[in-house]
Design a protein around this motif. Structure first.
Motif, PDB file in Angstrom:
ATOM      1  N   SER A  63      36.698  -5.600 -19.996  1.00 14.17           N
ATOM      2  CA  SER A  63      36.939  -4.805 -21.199  1.00 14.17           C
ATOM      3  C   SER A  63      36.167  -3.499 -21.202  1.00 14.17           C
ATOM      4  O   SER A  63      36.615  -2.491 -21.760  1.00 14.17           O
ATOM      5  CB  SER A  63      36.612  -5.617 -22.463  1.00 14.17           C
ATOM      6  OG  SER A  63      35.306  -6.122 -22.412  1.00 14.17           O
ATOM      7  N   LYS A  70      43.040  -5.340 -28.128  1.00 14.12           N
ATOM      8  CA  LYS A  70      42.196  -6.445 -28.569  1.00 14.12           C
ATOM      9  C   LYS A  70      42.467  -7.696 -27.742  1.00 14.12           C
ATOM     10  O   LYS A  70      41.534  -8.438 -27.391  1.00 14.12           O
ATOM     11  CB  LYS A  70      42.429  -6.738 -30.051  1.00 14.12           C
ATOM     12  CG  LYS A  70      41.466  -7.797 -30.586  1.00 14.12           C
ATOM     13  CD  LYS A  70      41.560  -7.950 -32.085  1.00 14.12           C
ATOM     14  CE  LYS A  70      40.568  -9.004 -32.585  1.00 14.12           C
ATOM     15  NZ  LYS A  70      40.618  -9.183 -34.051  1.00 14.12           N
ATOM     16  N   HIS A  87      37.443 -10.290 -21.081  1.00 10.80           N
ATOM     17  CA  HIS A  87      36.270  -9.559 -21.537  1.00 10.80           C
ATOM     18  C   HIS A  87      35.416  -9.020 -20.395  1.00 10.80           C
ATOM     19  O   HIS A  87      34.686  -8.061 -20.566  1.00 10.80           O
ATOM     20  CB  HIS A  87      35.416 -10.458 -22.452  1.00 10.80           C
ATOM     21  CG  HIS A  87      35.320 -11.871 -21.988  1.00 10.80           C
ATOM     22  ND1 HIS A  87      36.182 -12.832 -22.452  1.00 10.80           N
ATOM     23  CD2 HIS A  87      34.506 -12.469 -21.091  1.00 10.80           C
ATOM     24  CE1 HIS A  87      35.883 -13.998 -21.880  1.00 10.80           C
ATOM     25  NE2 HIS A  87      34.883 -13.800 -21.051  1.00 10.80           N
ATOM     26  N   ALA A 104      40.619  -7.291 -24.551  1.00 13.70           N
ATOM     27  CA  ALA A 104      39.175  -7.471 -24.711  1.00 13.70           C
ATOM     28  C   ALA A 104      38.807  -8.936 -24.909  1.00 13.70           C
ATOM     29  O   ALA A 104      37.796  -9.413 -24.384  1.00 13.70           O
ATOM     30  CB  ALA A 104      38.680  -6.639 -25.891  1.00 13.70           C
TER      31      ALA A 104
END
Length: 226
Positions: free
Chosen positions: A218, A208, A215, A211
């Motif tokens: 990701s 997480k 991003h 991400a």
């Protein structure tokens, strides 16, 4: 020029909403997994007192549906939902608050862009601790769930508990076995969840954080995992 993606988070804020989501999401999964859970519980007790009896998932499932119908696959569904809620509201909801005490500057997984990802040993310790706390909170409902699942027409005779539901089971266990009876098997349950939570929460934290803070990459991370 590629537009910048902005992900908004409620950094540093652990609220009732977070705990609600932590308990609600796993509870909804029971609607899918309950038949498998009931079969697992029946298989674990099906051979008691019998020698050379083979038990398969298919035979237990067929016997369950034949004797109790499709509703038998959802035996103890209320207790299962309460078990998941009481376990995960602590197991998931406490991860960020506990980690913030262990890792300087940490607020939530989005804050790792500033503090860096907590080292693996901290994530393992925090995850296992959350698993133990969740297990202590959920053990009464785990016990009730297992007993209700292992009762019914197709269950082993020694497990025919006469419970009308989770509340009735709670009252009878409390009256007949005392408060300590609600925490039977708590040590094994806590050990299982300590190991499981250490593994999945430490991994979840890392993925997480990746991400949220990276991003743009990701999608590549997800493809690598798959």
């Amino acid at each position: 020029m590629k537009p910048k993606v902005v992900i908004k988070t409620r950094a540093g804020k652990t609220s009732a909403y977070d705990f609600l989501c932590a308990g609600l999401a796993p509870s909804l999964s029971i609607l899918v997994t309950s038949p498998i859970d009931v079969v697992k519980a029946r298989m674990q007790t099906a051979g008691e007192g019998l020698k050379d009896r083979s038990v398969s998932t298919r035979s237990v499932m067929v016997d369950l549906i034949r004797k109790e119908g499709l509703s038998g696959c959802y035996r103890g569904i209320g207790a299962s939902v309460l078990r998941e809620a009481s376990l995960n509201v602590m197991r998931l909801g406490l991860f960020d608050p506990i980690m913030s005490l262990m890792h300087n500057g940490y607020r939530d997984m989005a804050s790792t862009s500033e503090t860096g990802l907590p080292p693996l040993y901290k994530r393992l310790i925090c995850g296992s601790l959350c698993g133990v706390i969740g297990s202590v909170a959920a053990n009464p409902m785990e016990l009730i769930k297992c007993r209700i699942q292992c009762s019914g027409e197709g269950a082993t005779a020694s497990h025919m508990y006469d419970y009308k539901g989770p509340l009735d089971a709670f009252q009878k266990i409390l009256a007949e076995e005392g408060v300590r009876g609600l925490w039977q098997g708590a040590g094994v349950f806590a050990l299982r969840n300590a190991a499981g939570s250490a593994a999945n929460l430490s991994t979840f934290c890392a993925l997480k954080a990746q991400a949220l803070n990276h991003h743009d990459d990701s999608i590549q991370v997800i493809l690598v995992i798959l």
